[in-house]
Design a protein around this motif. Structure first.
Motif, PDB file in Angstrom:
ATOM      1  N   VAL A  27       0.863  -1.163   0.000  1.00 35.88           N
ATOM      2  CA  VAL A  27       0.000   0.000   0.000  1.00 35.88           C
ATOM      3  C   VAL A  27       0.910   1.226   0.000  1.00 35.88           C
ATOM      4  O   VAL A  27       1.566   1.536   0.993  1.00 35.88           O
ATOM      5  CB  VAL A  27      -0.940  -0.006   1.222  1.00 35.88           C
ATOM      6  CG1 VAL A  27      -1.848   1.204   1.206  1.00 35.88           C
ATOM      7  CG2 VAL A  27      -1.733  -1.304   1.270  1.00 35.88           C
ATOM      8  N   THR A  28       0.955   1.892  -1.126  1.00 41.97           N
ATOM      9  CA  THR A  28       1.894   2.990  -1.322  1.00 41.97           C
ATOM     10  C   THR A  28       1.686   4.115  -0.315  1.00 41.97           C
ATOM     11  O   THR A  28       2.659   4.662   0.225  1.00 41.97           O
ATOM     12  CB  THR A  28       1.758   3.554  -2.757  1.00 41.97           C
ATOM     13  OG1 THR A  28       1.895   2.479  -3.668  1.00 41.97           O
ATOM     14  CG2 THR A  28       2.807   4.592  -3.048  1.00 41.97           C
ATOM     15  N   GLU A  29       0.436   4.444  -0.056  1.00 43.43           N
ATOM     16  CA  GLU A  29       0.169   5.543   0.878  1.00 43.43           C
ATOM     17  C   GLU A  29       0.710   5.223   2.269  1.00 43.43           C
ATOM     18  O   GLU A  29       1.289   6.083   2.931  1.00 43.43           O
ATOM     19  CB  GLU A  29      -1.339   5.834   0.957  1.00 43.43           C
ATOM     20  CG  GLU A  29      -1.918   6.386  -0.320  1.00 43.43           C
ATOM     21  CD  GLU A  29      -2.303   5.308  -1.311  1.00 43.43           C
ATOM     22  OE1 GLU A  29      -2.214   4.093  -0.990  1.00 43.43           O
ATOM     23  OE2 GLU A  29      -2.693   5.678  -2.443  1.00 43.43           O
ATOM     24  N   LEU A  30       0.524   3.991   2.702  1.00 40.72           N
ATOM     25  CA  LEU A  30       1.019   3.598   4.017  1.00 40.72           C
ATOM     26  C   LEU A  30       2.548   3.597   4.036  1.00 40.72           C
ATOM     27  O   LEU A  30       3.164   4.090   4.984  1.00 40.72           O
ATOM     28  CB  LEU A  30       0.482   2.218   4.410  1.00 40.72           C
ATOM     29  CG  LEU A  30       0.969   1.659   5.741  1.00 40.72           C
ATOM     30  CD1 LEU A  30       0.597   2.592   6.893  1.00 40.72           C
ATOM     31  CD2 LEU A  30       0.408   0.279   5.971  1.00 40.72           C
ATOM     32  N   TYR A  31       3.140   3.066   2.987  1.00 38.10           N
ATOM     33  CA  TYR A  31       4.592   3.034   2.882  1.00 38.10           C
ATOM     34  C   TYR A  31       5.150   4.457   2.969  1.00 38.10           C
ATOM     35  O   TYR A  31       6.070   4.728   3.740  1.00 38.10           O
ATOM     36  CB  TYR A  31       5.010   2.366   1.569  1.00 38.10           C
ATOM     37  CG  TYR A  31       6.492   2.435   1.301  1.00 38.10           C
ATOM     38  CD1 TYR A  31       7.370   1.556   1.922  1.00 38.10           C
ATOM     39  CD2 TYR A  31       7.020   3.390   0.430  1.00 38.10           C
ATOM     40  CE1 TYR A  31       8.739   1.619   1.681  1.00 38.10           C
ATOM     41  CE2 TYR A  31       8.378   3.458   0.180  1.00 38.10           C
ATOM     42  CZ  TYR A  31       9.240   2.572   0.813  1.00 38.10           C
ATOM     43  OH  TYR A  31      10.582   2.627   0.580  1.00 38.10           O
ATOM     44  N   ASP A  32       4.595   5.371   2.185  1.00 35.34           N
ATOM     45  CA  ASP A  32       5.068   6.759   2.188  1.00 35.34           C
ATOM     46  C   ASP A  32       4.911   7.394   3.559  1.00 35.34           C
ATOM     47  O   ASP A  32       5.799   8.107   4.037  1.00 35.34           O
ATOM     48  CB  ASP A  32       4.311   7.582   1.142  1.00 35.34           C
ATOM     49  CG  ASP A  32       4.651   7.163  -0.287  1.00 35.34           C
ATOM     50  OD1 ASP A  32       5.704   6.518  -0.478  1.00 35.34           O
ATOM     51  OD2 ASP A  32       3.862   7.491  -1.200  1.00 35.34           O
ATOM     52  N   ALA A  33       3.788   7.138   4.221  1.00 31.91           N
ATOM     53  CA  ALA A  33       3.552   7.716   5.546  1.00 31.91           C
ATOM     54  C   ALA A  33       4.550   7.172   6.565  1.00 31.91           C
ATOM     55  O   ALA A  33       5.048   7.927   7.420  1.00 31.91           O
ATOM     56  CB  ALA A  33       2.125   7.424   5.996  1.00 31.91           C
ATOM     57  N   LYS A  57       8.350  -1.226   4.195  1.00 32.29           N
ATOM     58  CA  LYS A  57       7.930  -2.207   3.185  1.00 32.29           C
ATOM     59  C   LYS A  57       7.222  -3.392   3.835  1.00 32.29           C
ATOM     60  O   LYS A  57       6.193  -3.863   3.350  1.00 32.29           O
ATOM     61  CB  LYS A  57       9.134  -2.705   2.388  1.00 32.29           C
ATOM     62  CG  LYS A  57       9.576  -1.786   1.292  1.00 32.29           C
ATOM     63  CD  LYS A  57      10.720  -2.413   0.504  1.00 32.29           C
ATOM     64  CE  LYS A  57      11.211  -1.458  -0.563  1.00 32.29           C
ATOM     65  NZ  LYS A  57      12.334  -2.031  -1.320  1.00 32.29           N
ATOM     66  N   ALA A  58       7.786  -3.867   4.941  1.00 26.97           N
ATOM     67  CA  ALA A  58       7.193  -5.029   5.619  1.00 26.97           C
ATOM     68  C   ALA A  58       5.800  -4.694   6.155  1.00 26.97           C
ATOM     69  O   ALA A  58       4.854  -5.477   6.003  1.00 26.97           O
ATOM     70  CB  ALA A  58       8.100  -5.485   6.755  1.00 26.97           C
ATOM     71  N   ALA A  59       5.654  -3.550   6.785  1.00 28.89           N
ATOM     72  CA  ALA A  59       4.362  -3.166   7.357  1.00 28.89           C
ATOM     73  C   ALA A  59       3.330  -2.924   6.265  1.00 28.89           C
ATOM     74  O   ALA A  59       2.189  -3.395   6.353  1.00 28.89           O
ATOM     75  CB  ALA A  59       4.523  -1.914   8.219  1.00 28.89           C
ATOM     76  N   ALA A  60       3.714  -2.199   5.218  1.00 29.47           N
ATOM     77  CA  ALA A  60       2.779  -1.914   4.130  1.00 29.47           C
ATOM     78  C   ALA A  60       2.428  -3.187   3.354  1.00 29.47           C
ATOM     79  O   ALA A  60       1.301  -3.348   2.899  1.00 29.47           O
ATOM     80  CB  ALA A  60       3.373  -0.861   3.196  1.00 29.47           C
ATOM     81  N   GLY A  61       3.386  -4.090   3.222  1.00 33.36           N
ATOM     82  CA  GLY A  61       3.125  -5.352   2.523  1.00 33.36           C
ATOM     83  C   GLY A  61       2.225  -6.295   3.294  1.00 33.36           C
ATOM     84  O   GLY A  61       1.620  -7.199   2.729  1.00 33.36           O
ATOM     85  N   ALA A  62       2.105  -6.097   4.603  1.00 34.20           N
ATOM     86  CA  ALA A  62       1.273  -6.979   5.427  1.00 34.20           C
ATOM     87  C   ALA A  62      -0.205  -6.618   5.359  1.00 34.20           C
ATOM     88  O   ALA A  62      -1.051  -7.396   5.788  1.00 34.20           O
ATOM     89  CB  ALA A  62       1.745  -6.921   6.882  1.00 34.20           C
ATOM     90  N   ALA A 122      10.311   5.628   9.768  1.00 32.66           N
ATOM     91  CA  ALA A 122      10.576   4.185   9.737  1.00 32.66           C
ATOM     92  C   ALA A 122      11.644   3.894   8.680  1.00 32.66           C
ATOM     93  O   ALA A 122      11.789   4.635   7.709  1.00 32.66           O
ATOM     94  CB  ALA A 122       9.303   3.414   9.414  1.00 32.66           C
ATOM     95  N   THR A 123      12.373   2.815   8.895  1.00 30.78           N
ATOM     96  CA  THR A 123      13.359   2.416   7.892  1.00 30.78           C
ATOM     97  C   THR A 123      12.626   1.893   6.662  1.00 30.78           C
ATOM     98  O   THR A 123      11.451   1.495   6.730  1.00 30.78           O
ATOM     99  CB  THR A 123      14.288   1.314   8.424  1.00 30.78           C
ATOM    100  OG1 THR A 123      13.504   0.145   8.673  1.00 30.78           O
ATOM    101  CG2 THR A 123      15.007   1.752   9.682  1.00 30.78           C
ATOM    102  N   GLU A 124      13.326   1.856   5.545  1.00 22.81           N
ATOM    103  CA  GLU A 124      12.708   1.380   4.310  1.00 22.81           C
ATOM    104  C   GLU A 124      12.245  -0.072   4.443  1.00 22.81           C
ATOM    105  O   GLU A 124      11.160  -0.434   3.992  1.00 22.81           O
ATOM    106  CB  GLU A 124      13.712   1.515   3.171  1.00 22.81           C
ATOM    107  CG  GLU A 124      13.098   1.321   1.809  1.00 22.81           C
ATOM    108  CD  GLU A 124      14.056   1.653   0.687  1.00 22.81           C
ATOM    109  OE1 GLU A 124      14.043   0.901  -0.300  1.00 22.81           O
ATOM    110  OE2 GLU A 124      14.805   2.632   0.800  1.00 22.81           O
ATOM    111  N   GLU A 125      13.064  -0.900   5.096  1.00 20.90           N
ATOM    112  CA  GLU A 125      12.706  -2.318   5.271  1.00 20.90           C
ATOM    113  C   GLU A 125      11.453  -2.476   6.124  1.00 20.90           C
ATOM    114  O   GLU A 125      10.552  -3.255   5.800  1.00 20.90           O
ATOM    115  CB  GLU A 125      13.865  -3.092   5.916  1.00 20.90           C
ATOM    116  CG  GLU A 125      15.128  -3.147   5.076  1.00 20.90           C
ATOM    117  CD  GLU A 125      15.973  -1.870   5.173  1.00 20.90           C
ATOM    118  OE1 GLU A 125      15.925  -1.188   6.218  1.00 20.90           O
ATOM    119  OE2 GLU A 125      16.647  -1.551   4.190  1.00 20.90           O
ATOM    120  N   LYS A 126      11.388  -1.736   7.234  1.00 14.53           N
ATOM    121  CA  LYS A 126      10.221  -1.834   8.118  1.00 14.53           C
ATOM    122  C   LYS A 126       8.974  -1.286   7.441  1.00 14.53           C
ATOM    123  O   LYS A 126       7.877  -1.848   7.580  1.00 14.53           O
ATOM    124  CB  LYS A 126      10.480  -1.105   9.430  1.00 14.53           C
ATOM    125  CG  LYS A 126      11.440  -1.832  10.345  1.00 14.53           C
ATOM    126  CD  LYS A 126      11.609  -1.103  11.662  1.00 14.53           C
ATOM    127  CE  LYS A 126      12.582  -1.863  12.561  1.00 14.53           C
ATOM    128  NZ  LYS A 126      12.785  -1.176  13.843  1.00 14.53           N
TER     129      LYS A 126
END
Length: 81
Positions: free
Chosen positions: A5-11, A23-28, A17-21
């Motif tokens: 979810v791009t919006e969540l990732y950007d937020a 990505k993991a959170a938005a991907g879940a 947050a780190t890029e890895e975290k």
């Protein structure tokens, strides 16, 4: 890599947050298109009820169709054995 979810990732990135975290959170988070609505579940429930009714009717017909054969076998076993 799964869809995120791009919006969540950007937020999350903006919040520090780190890029890895991020990505993991938005991907879940499941995509909206993959979730069932109440209407979807109601339609599925109605369809299943109809299918069960058809199966019950078919089972009743089969019971009636096999009853004479079962009775004939019982009579043969009891009286002709």
């Amino acid at each position: 890599m799964s869809l995120i979810v791009t919006e969540l990732y950007d937020a999350l990135i903006e919040a520090g947050a780190t890029e890895e975290k991020a990505k993991a959170a938005a991907g879940a988070i499941p995509m909206v298109e993959t979730l069932a609505t109440k209407q979807d579940l109601a339609e599925l429930k109605a369809e299943i009820k109809d299918d069960i009714a058809v199966l019950k009717r078919d089972m009743a017909v089969l019971k009636l169709a096999f009853a004479p054969a079962v009775l004939a076998l019982l009579v043969k076993l009891v009286f002709f054995s």
